[in-house]
Design an enzyme around this catalytic site. Structure first.
Site, PDB file in Angstrom:
ATOM      1  N   ARG A   1      -0.232  -1.200  15.976  1.00 47.62           N
ATOM      2  CA  ARG A   1      -0.815  -2.112  16.988  1.00 47.62           C
ATOM      3  C   ARG A   1      -0.587  -1.522  18.294  1.00 47.62           C
ATOM      4  O   ARG A   1       0.180  -0.939  18.557  1.00 47.62           O
ATOM      5  CB  ARG A   1       0.163  -3.572  16.837  1.00 47.62           C
TER       6      ARG A   1
ATOM      7  N   GLY B   1       5.169   0.607   9.855  1.00 48.99           N
ATOM      8  CA  GLY B   1       5.753  -0.081   8.944  1.00 48.99           C
ATOM      9  C   GLY B   1       6.426   0.735   7.785  1.00 48.99           C
ATOM     10  O   GLY B   1       6.095   1.944   7.750  1.00 48.99           O
TER      11      GLY B   1
ATOM     12  N   HIS C   1      14.361  -8.440  -2.404  1.00 50.52           N
ATOM     13  CA  HIS C   1      13.263  -7.290  -1.527  1.00 50.52           C
ATOM     14  C   HIS C   1      14.464  -7.090  -0.244  1.00 50.52           C
ATOM     15  O   HIS C   1      15.425  -7.881  -0.178  1.00 50.52           O
ATOM     16  CB  HIS C   1      12.281  -7.972  -0.883  1.00 50.52           C
TER      17      HIS C   1
ATOM     18  N   GLY D   1       4.524 -11.292  -3.102  1.00 53.09           N
ATOM     19  CA  GLY D   1       3.200 -11.328  -3.878  1.00 53.09           C
ATOM     20  C   GLY D   1       3.073 -10.808  -5.175  1.00 53.09           C
ATOM     21  O   GLY D   1       2.386 -11.025  -6.187  1.00 53.09           O
ATOM     22  N   THR D   2       4.362  -9.877  -5.232  1.00 51.61           N
ATOM     23  CA  THR D   2       4.352  -9.505  -6.811  1.00 51.61           C
ATOM     24  C   THR D   2       5.103 -10.449  -7.835  1.00 51.61           C
ATOM     25  O   THR D   2       4.384 -10.575  -9.049  1.00 51.61           O
ATOM     26  CB  THR D   2       5.337  -8.197  -6.973  1.00 51.61           C
TER      27      THR D   2
ATOM     28  N   GLY E   1      -1.254   0.221  10.475  1.00 53.60           N
ATOM     29  CA  GLY E   1       0.263  -0.120  10.136  1.00 53.60           C
ATOM     30  C   GLY E   1       1.242   0.968   9.765  1.00 53.60           C
ATOM     31  O   GLY E   1       1.907   0.788   8.951  1.00 53.60           O
TER      32      GLY E   1
ATOM     33  N   LYS F   1      11.641  -8.278   4.830  1.00 52.51           N
ATOM     34  CA  LYS F   1      10.103  -8.924   4.207  1.00 52.51           C
ATOM     35  C   LYS F   1      10.131 -10.073   4.666  1.00 52.51           C
ATOM     36  O   LYS F   1      10.890 -11.159   4.601  1.00 52.51           O
ATOM     37  CB  LYS F   1      10.330  -8.941   2.624  1.00 52.51           C
TER      38      LYS F   1
ATOM     39  N   THR G   1      -1.098  -5.452   1.639  1.00 52.13           N
ATOM     40  CA  THR G   1      -0.144  -6.471   2.353  1.00 52.13           C
ATOM     41  C   THR G   1      -0.827  -7.611   1.426  1.00 52.13           C
ATOM     42  O   THR G   1      -1.362  -7.934   0.529  1.00 52.13           O
ATOM     43  CB  THR G   1      -0.422  -6.660   3.942  1.00 52.13           C
TER      44      THR G   1
END
Length: 254
Positions: A35, A11, A154, A164-165, A8, A158, A98
């Site tokens: 990818r 990104g 963010h 996730g944080t 990745g 996103k 991720t």
């Protein structure tokens, strides 16, 4: 030196890790993986990270046979559908950078960690985790009439919301004080522009008092550097599933 493959790499976080990793002399970025069909495949890492690297961008995890560790910066869907079985087959240490995994995904990742060292974190900033430790300390002291609001900002690319944080912060607060009701902890997600990452936690009680804590990253450097440091540590660990608390506990105090 530890040889790392970045999956990745095109990104935002993957590029930052690639850029910072290529500048260091204590690690080797052995593979830059994107990818299939990505327009950077076939070009060199310089097209992504600048500098004069001749490292080619490839599209096959299986080609990284001589690396010591993978850093996965893709997304939960790609990891689930394409990468998981390949990491299992390769048998290398793995850092998962991720989020947005389902409970079923987490079960499979736990099974993978029985075979290889796996490190997972919703955020790789050491300062952010110190911020969470401060929140946990304060959460133990609040009155039960306190409402808690987590506001996270963010960039507009996103995919997951809440982040996730933010979910990690909520979980930490509930674990720190099990008298806090989950319904008392709400998350507001804001997406816009190129914001790197900002998390604010507001404690508001019914006695006209508000206490606010805030962590802001001005660039992706803390996340990229943190991921690199974590990967150095993970490559030396036994099979198992590791998190930021495991890494932080090994850091020298002061």
């Amino acid at each position: 030196m530890i040889r790392k493959a970045i999956v990745g790499c095109t990104g935002n976080l993957g590029r930052a890790i690639l850029k910072n990793g290529l500048r260091r002399n204590d690690i080797v970025i052995s593979h830059a993986i994107a990818r299939k069909g990505n327009p950077f495949v076939g070009q060199t890492a310089s097209a992504l990270a600048g500098g004069e690297s001749n490292l080619p961008v490839i599209d096959a995890i299986e080609a990284a046979t001589d690396c010591d560790l993978f850093i996965d910066c893709t997304n939960a869907e790609s990891f689930r559908k394409d990468s998981y079985s390949k990491y299992e087959k390769m048998g290398k240490a793995l850092v998962i950078a991720t989020t947005a995994f389902s409970p079923e995904d987490m079960e499979k990742i736990s099974q993978l960690a029985a075979k290889i060292p796996v490190f997972m974190a919703g955020n790789f900033s050491v300062a952010l985790h110190d911020f969470i430790e401060t929140l946990k300390w304060y959460a133990k002291k609040i009155s039960l009439d306190t409402d808690i609001q987590i506001v996270e900002h963010h960039h507009n690319q996103k995919k997951d919301a809440p982040s996730g944080t933010a979910l990690m912060i909520k979980s930490a607060l509930l674990d720190a004080n099990q008298k806090i009701s989950s319904e008392k902890v709400n998350i507001c997600s804001i997406r816009g522009g190129t914001i790197f990452g900002e998390h604010e936690v507001i404690f508001a009680n019914c006695r006209d008092e508000v206490v606010t804590f805030r962590h802001q990253a001005a660039s992706r450097e803390p996340f990229a550097d943190g991921a690199i440091e974590v990967s150095l540590w993970t490559a030396k660990q036994a099979n198992g599933l590791y998190h930021m608390d495991d890494f932080r506990s090994c850091l020298p105090s002061g």
